[in-house]
Design a protein around this motif. Structure first.
Motif, mmCIF file in Angstrom:
data_model
loop_
_atom_site.group_PDB
_atom_site.id
_atom_site.type_symbol
_atom_site.label_atom_id
_atom_site.label_comp_id
_atom_site.label_asym_id
_atom_site.label_seq_id
_atom_site.Cartn_x
_atom_site.Cartn_y
_atom_site.Cartn_z
ATOM 1 N N THR A 43 18.447 0.760 -2.424
ATOM 2 C CA THR A 43 17.066 1.205 -2.290
ATOM 3 C C THR A 43 16.771 1.461 -0.823
ATOM 4 O OG1 THR A 43 16.407 -0.132 -4.194
ATOM 5 C CG2 THR A 43 14.655 0.640 -2.752
ATOM 6 N N GLY A 44 16.139 2.601 -0.534
ATOM 7 C CA GLY A 44 15.839 2.954 0.846
ATOM 8 C C GLY A 44 14.393 3.359 1.028
ATOM 9 N N PHE A 45 13.911 3.143 2.230
ATOM 10 C CA PHE A 45 12.563 3.537 2.632
ATOM 11 C C PHE A 45 12.727 4.412 3.871
ATOM 12 C CE2 PHE A 45 8.535 3.115 4.814
ATOM 13 C CZ PHE A 45 7.591 3.082 3.792
ATOM 14 N N ALA A 46 12.554 5.723 3.692
ATOM 15 C CA ALA A 46 12.754 6.679 4.780
ATOM 16 C C ALA A 46 11.404 7.151 5.317
ATOM 17 C CB ALA A 46 13.575 7.873 4.297
ATOM 18 N N VAL A 47 11.364 7.409 6.614
ATOM 19 C CA VAL A 47 10.124 7.822 7.272
ATOM 20 C C VAL A 47 10.369 9.164 7.954
ATOM 21 C CG1 VAL A 47 8.310 7.171 8.886
ATOM 22 C CG2 VAL A 47 9.586 5.399 7.657
ATOM 23 N N PRO A 48 10.042 10.288 7.309
ATOM 24 C CA PRO A 48 10.262 11.600 7.924
ATOM 25 C C PRO A 48 9.298 11.834 9.097
ATOM 26 C CG PRO A 48 9.878 11.760 5.529
ATOM 27 C CD PRO A 48 9.469 10.406 5.960
ATOM 28 N N ARG A 49 9.596 12.856 9.866
ATOM 29 C CA ARG A 49 8.666 13.268 10.919
ATOM 30 C C ARG A 49 7.561 14.138 10.326
ATOM 31 N NH1 ARG A 49 10.543 12.308 16.038
ATOM 32 N NH2 ARG A 49 12.718 11.646 16.192
ATOM 33 N N PRO A 50 6.360 14.104 10.872
ATOM 34 C CA PRO A 50 5.915 13.213 11.945
ATOM 35 C C PRO A 50 5.771 11.779 11.461
ATOM 36 C CG PRO A 50 4.061 14.449 11.074
ATOM 37 C CD PRO A 50 5.282 14.982 10.390
ATOM 38 N N HIS A 51 6.122 10.830 12.312
ATOM 39 C CA HIS A 51 6.077 9.432 11.944
ATOM 40 C C HIS A 51 4.631 8.973 11.761
ATOM 41 C CE1 HIS A 51 10.243 8.893 14.025
ATOM 42 N NE2 HIS A 51 10.346 9.420 12.812
ATOM 43 N N ARG A 55 0.839 -1.206 0.000
ATOM 44 C CA ARG A 55 0.000 0.000 0.000
ATOM 45 C C ARG A 55 0.872 1.253 0.000
ATOM 46 N NH1 ARG A 55 -3.063 -2.992 4.015
ATOM 47 N NH2 ARG A 55 -4.985 -3.783 3.053
ATOM 48 N N ALA A 56 2.068 1.141 0.576
ATOM 49 C CA ALA A 56 2.963 2.300 0.632
ATOM 50 C C ALA A 56 3.706 2.515 -0.683
ATOM 51 C CB ALA A 56 3.977 2.124 1.766
ATOM 52 N N LEU A 57 3.807 1.489 -1.515
ATOM 53 C CA LEU A 57 4.567 1.590 -2.764
ATOM 54 C C LEU A 57 3.644 2.072 -3.885
ATOM 55 C CD1 LEU A 57 7.290 1.025 -4.184
ATOM 56 C CD2 LEU A 57 6.443 -1.282 -4.663
ATOM 57 N N PRO A 58 3.856 3.286 -4.403
ATOM 58 C CA PRO A 58 2.977 3.801 -5.462
ATOM 59 C C PRO A 58 3.087 2.984 -6.745
ATOM 60 C CG PRO A 58 4.304 5.563 -4.464
ATOM 61 C CD PRO A 58 4.879 4.265 -3.999
ATOM 62 N N GLN A 107 -2.617 8.003 9.307
ATOM 63 C CA GLN A 107 -1.967 8.987 8.434
ATOM 64 C C GLN A 107 -0.478 8.683 8.402
ATOM 65 O OE1 GLN A 107 -3.042 13.169 8.876
ATOM 66 N NE2 GLN A 107 -0.909 13.761 8.618
ATOM 67 N N ASP A 108 0.103 8.699 7.217
ATOM 68 C CA ASP A 108 1.532 8.471 7.120
ATOM 69 C C ASP A 108 2.098 9.207 5.916
ATOM 70 O OD1 ASP A 108 0.564 6.970 5.049
ATOM 71 O OD2 ASP A 108 1.266 5.046 5.785
ATOM 72 N N HIS A 109 3.397 9.392 5.915
ATOM 73 C CA HIS A 109 4.114 9.897 4.750
ATOM 74 C C HIS A 109 5.509 9.297 4.778
ATOM 75 C CE1 HIS A 109 6.231 13.591 6.711
ATOM 76 N NE2 HIS A 109 5.959 12.704 7.613
ATOM 77 N N LYS A 149 2.091 10.985 0.735
ATOM 78 C CA LYS A 149 1.401 11.365 1.964
ATOM 79 C C LYS A 149 -0.059 10.988 1.802
ATOM 80 C CE LYS A 149 0.543 15.157 5.191
ATOM 81 N NZ LYS A 149 0.782 16.588 5.508
ATOM 82 N N ARG A 150 -0.597 10.298 2.793
ATOM 83 C CA ARG A 150 -1.959 9.811 2.639
ATOM 84 C C ARG A 150 -2.628 9.662 4.002
ATOM 85 N NH1 ARG A 150 -0.594 3.379 1.545
ATOM 86 N NH2 ARG A 150 0.401 3.091 3.560
ATOM 87 N N GLN A 151 -3.932 9.624 3.954
ATOM 88 C CA GLN A 151 -4.751 9.351 5.129
ATOM 89 C C GLN A 151 -5.812 8.346 4.706
ATOM 90 O OE1 GLN A 151 -6.450 12.833 6.924
ATOM 91 N NE2 GLN A 151 -6.974 11.818 8.839
#
Length: 821
Positions: free
Chosen positions: A345-353, A204-207, A320-322, A284-286
């Motif tokens: 390949t990296g998967f980064a999670v910026p703030r807010p988590h 779901r996170a991979l566009p 909610q995540d981004h 970014k999605r909710q």
């Protein structure tokens, strides 16, 4: 505790071979012949980087596309028997077609194709733009060409995958292919370290804008890992290979109940021997989900079940995540025959988590329907799950001999995953007035994977090829979970839920595959051996386990091409589905005040024998009959722990029988309308026992999908996808039927440099899942709905030259990153 598997799971039993869903294409390329030729100018000079396309002679359908080399030469490897045409084109020249010719197992050397200069294309610098069909049947797989699909714009990989032919996602986020779970999911040939809901959340996170294609492999050869009793799904990401500096990008915004935004930028620089590429995606999605559960408890009176109590639970979750996904890589040709490449390949999670909140209302009733108690359970969650993977690959093609080419490839991989989850759940008792209870959870986990493999292919003669390879992978996982309970201001550790689990695994494997073609027959024999060493150590030493076992996985296929119109294929194989790391982890995860999920350290791998017979008519229409018998099938269950609570976990049943008929019918009613129809009719029977309930039940079911692609002029296109899944059984769960209708339209802009797309998903809102699970003294009914009905607008564009790409190179890494689940 050391566990050795019974002999029945370690050896091949001759009469127990079982089959799998259709893979008519899976043997086509193996009986195939090579088609070669050259592209010349009117003056006789070679034309390099010309687009050369192999078409079916009957309807001009595209089969393969290659590019001519510096000497103007081209080759189509493994073309199945049949009648074909070849076309060639290049900027500044007109398109040239060959005469029809037959392929029947012998090498075909074509006369040179002479391209005449075209004044019109020279002046306007117009490049012939080809469009791959959305669905393709290749040698050993069905390919969904996601790139360019109108319905992929702004959607997630899981949404696009669920619309692929024969693929479904159940209420517990388990992927199934043609009605069977137990899939090996790869991304660019490498396994993601997740399963079930974790894998679904990652997809779901991979566009979908990042995808090039999805490959559905129902009967993999011995080169692939034996993992995956139901087959393999390989998700391939985009990689720009145009000459010179190039770039592309996309922006999309979708809206259901909540919004979702995604932006992607990618670029590459290819010059001579060097290719550099990079991409990044921000999303970014909710979203929301509704999960309602009705539970009924029985007690035995006079030998008969009598109603004891019922519960009604209503759960609502908003999250909610981004995140940022990035990719950096390079390929370098050390010589004409040797290529070295690497990618990170990296998967980064910026703030807010990523974070979310949930509400829960649970009501409890006695046998007369009177309310006896109620809970409210508002909760919060926050997560942080970055990861990084790296791959180094090598390929060398030895100079050709009279028998054919030899090739050596090698890969080395490393991956590291970090997870931190924080959870709170406040349970109040408004009816009884008991004190509120606050539950806090803190989970930290790390996972590292190292893998190395090498493959070698040697042509022994014009019709015989031997291939072999070896692979070793090592996994280390460490998860630490702590739960605290606070009641009336006093906080104490919850010993029933607090735990630590460490897991180590080493798998060593080797394989050999022999392929032989003679006249209209093609035979492939393969054997793979895998040695597994696994050890799990939780806090409770009684739950520790150690497993050491060696297993053989043979596979064989025989194809007979009776004529260019009729082709028959028989395939047999044995495969395994090992439990994932999370499935073995004895942790308890709290879903709501009365529902938990837990791992099962005693879970055994399932093994299956598969048999399939398929027929292909006119190289288009396919019918396949398949059968599979699985020992110790792994299935998801929800069982009662008390008269008010249940636990969800995976267990082994005794046996599963599966039989299916698969039909595929691609149609082209007109030049501007292409249709791909797929239907699977199957029967599944489960045998086993759980919670005092004997299970020996089967149910017939079917899945059907129809995809329509329309090409209007100028630059207009549309897509319609409809799918239906009948009621079907999965272990103790029975799922109600559901379906989906998706619509999309697109318009090419700026001389095909950009595309505007509008897509509507789940137009009729028919994707909610309903399921029921019944035991002797317990029944559970589940309703699940997600934010599936959305409208998405997207804009994608390309920058840089439209120069042709070099001929596709097949990388050595096909199946790294094993079952880190």
């Amino acid at each position: 505790m050391k566990t050795n598997f019974p002999h029945r799971s370690c050896f091949v039993a001759p009469g127990v071979l079982a089959a799998f869903l259709l893979s008519p294409a899976w043997v086509q390329a193996q009986s195939a012949a090579t088609v070669s030729g050259a592209v010349r100018s009117a003056a006789g000079a070679p034309i390099d980087y010309a687009t050369v396309t192999l078409h079916r002679a009957q309807d001009s359908t595209v089969v393969k596309t290659e590019f001519s080399d510096a000497q103007g030469g081209f080759r189509f490897e493994a073309a199945p028997a049949g009648q074909y045409l070849v076309s060639a084109s290049q900027v500044g020249f007109g398109r040239q077609w060959s005469r029809p010719f037959d392929v029947s197992g012998e090498k075909v050397s074509m006369p040179a194709l002479t391209l005449a200069a075209s004044a019109a294309t020279q002046l306007k610098e117009v490049q012939v733009v080809g469009q791959k069909p959305l669905y393709e049947r290749l040698a050993d797989r069905t390919v969904v060409n996601v790139e360019g699909s109108t319905l992929a714009a702004g959607n997630t990989t899981l949404e696009v995958l669920s619309r692929a032919p024969g693929v479904s996602v159940d209420g517990n986020d388990n992927l199934a292919l043609r009605g069977r779970t137990g899939l090996l999911v790869l991304i660019d040939g490498k396994r993601q370290p997740m399963t079930g809901s974790e894998l679904a959340d990652y997809l779901r996170a991979l566009p979908a804008d990042q995808l090039r294609s999805i490959e559905l492999i129902t009967n993999p050869p011995a080169k692939y890992d034996a993992q995956g009793t139901a087959g393999i799904i390989d998700i391939r990401l985009k990689k720009d290979q145009r000459q010179g500096p190039n770039g592309s990008g996309s922006l999309s915004y979708g809206r259901g109940r909540f919004g979702r935004f995604s932006g992607t930028m990618s670029g590459n620089y290819r010059r001579n021997r060097l290719n550099l590429f990079a991409s990044t995606t921000y999303t970014k999605r909710q979203s929301y989900s509704i999960r309602n559960t009705q539970r009924t408890y029985y007690e035995t009176r006079d030998g008969q079940p009598a109603l004891a109590s019922t519960t009604d639970q209503r759960n609502y979750y908003v999250g909610q995540d981004h995140f940022l996904i990035y990719r950096l890589g390079a390929d370098y040709d050390l010589s004409k025959n040797t290529t070295l490449g690497g990618v990170v390949t990296g998967f980064a999670v910026p703030r807010p988590h990523p974070h979310g909140y949930s509400t829960n209302l649970s009501r409890f009733y006695d046998a007369t329907g009177q309310l006896t108690d109620s809970y409210t359970g508002p909760g919060t969650g926050r997560g942080y799950n970055p990861n990084i993977t790296a791959n180094l690959n090598f390929r060398h093609t030895f100079p050709g001999s009279a028998a054919g080419k030899r090739e050596l490839s090698a890969d080395a991989d490393y991956a590291y995953y970090y997870t931190n989850r924080l959870q709170t759940l406040l349970t109040a008792f408004p009816l009884s007035g008991r004190p509120e209870r606050l539950l806090r959870g803190d989970q930290t986990g790390t996972l590292s994977i190292q893998a190395a493999k090498a493959d070698y292919a040697q042509a022994l003669s014009a019709g015989t090829t031997l291939e072999g390879g070896a692979k070793v992978s090592r996994v280390h996982a460490d998860n630490d979970l702590r739960f605290d309970n606070t009641v009336e201001g006093v906080t104490m550790v919850d010993p029933g839920r607090t735990n630590r689990f460490r897991y180590d695994e080493v798998i060593s494997a080797g394989y050999l595959t022999l392929t032989h073609t003679h006249a209209k027959l093609n035979l492939q024999l393969g054997l793979r051996g895998e040695q597994t060493h696994a050890r799990g150590v939780p806090l409770d030493a009684a739950q520790a386990f150690r497993r050491d076992y060696f297993q053989l996985f043979p596979n064989a296929s025989l194809k007979y091409t009776a004529s260019p119109r009729h082709e028959w294929t028989l395939a047999l194989s044995r495969r395994i589905n090992r439990p994932s790391y999370r499935q073995l982890n004895p942790f308890r995860f709290v879903l709501d005040p009365t529902t938990t999920s837990a791992g099962n350290p005693g879970l055994l791998p399932e093994t299956s024998y598969n048999l399939e017979l398929s027929h292909t008519f006119q190289q288009k229409f396919t019918a396949a009959v398949s059968y599979s018998r699985t020992a110790d099938p792994i299935t998801d269950v929800a069982v009662p722990e008390s008269t008010t609570s249940t636990v969800s976990k995976y267990v082994n049943l005794r046996r599963q029988h599966y039989a299916a008929l698969t039909l595929t019918a691609p149609l082209t009613p007109t030049k501007w309308w292409q249709v791909y129809n797929n239907a699977v009719f199957f029967y599944v029977r489960y045998q086993g026992e759980l919670a005092g309930t004997a299970l020996n039940r089967g149910q017939g079911a079917f899945n059907a999908s129809s995809n329509h692609t329309f090409a209007f002029g100028p630059g207009w296109g549309a897509e319609l996808n409809a799918s239906y899944y009948s009621a079907q059984r999965e272990g103790f769960f029975v799922f109600r039927d559901f379906g989906q209708l998706n619509l999309g339209v697109k318009k090419d802009l700026w001389n095909r440099k950009a595309t505007l797309k509008l897509a509507a998903n789940d137009v009729l809102r028919t994707t909610p899942l309903h399921a029921v699970s019944r035991y002797t003294n317990y029944e559970e009914r589940l309703y699940l709905r997600r934010d599936a009905r959305t409208l998405t607008l997207s804009l994608s564009w390309r920058l840089g030259g439209d120069g042709p790409t070099p001929a596709n190179r097949r990388r050595g890494a096909d199946d790294e990153m094993r079952r880190a689940q």
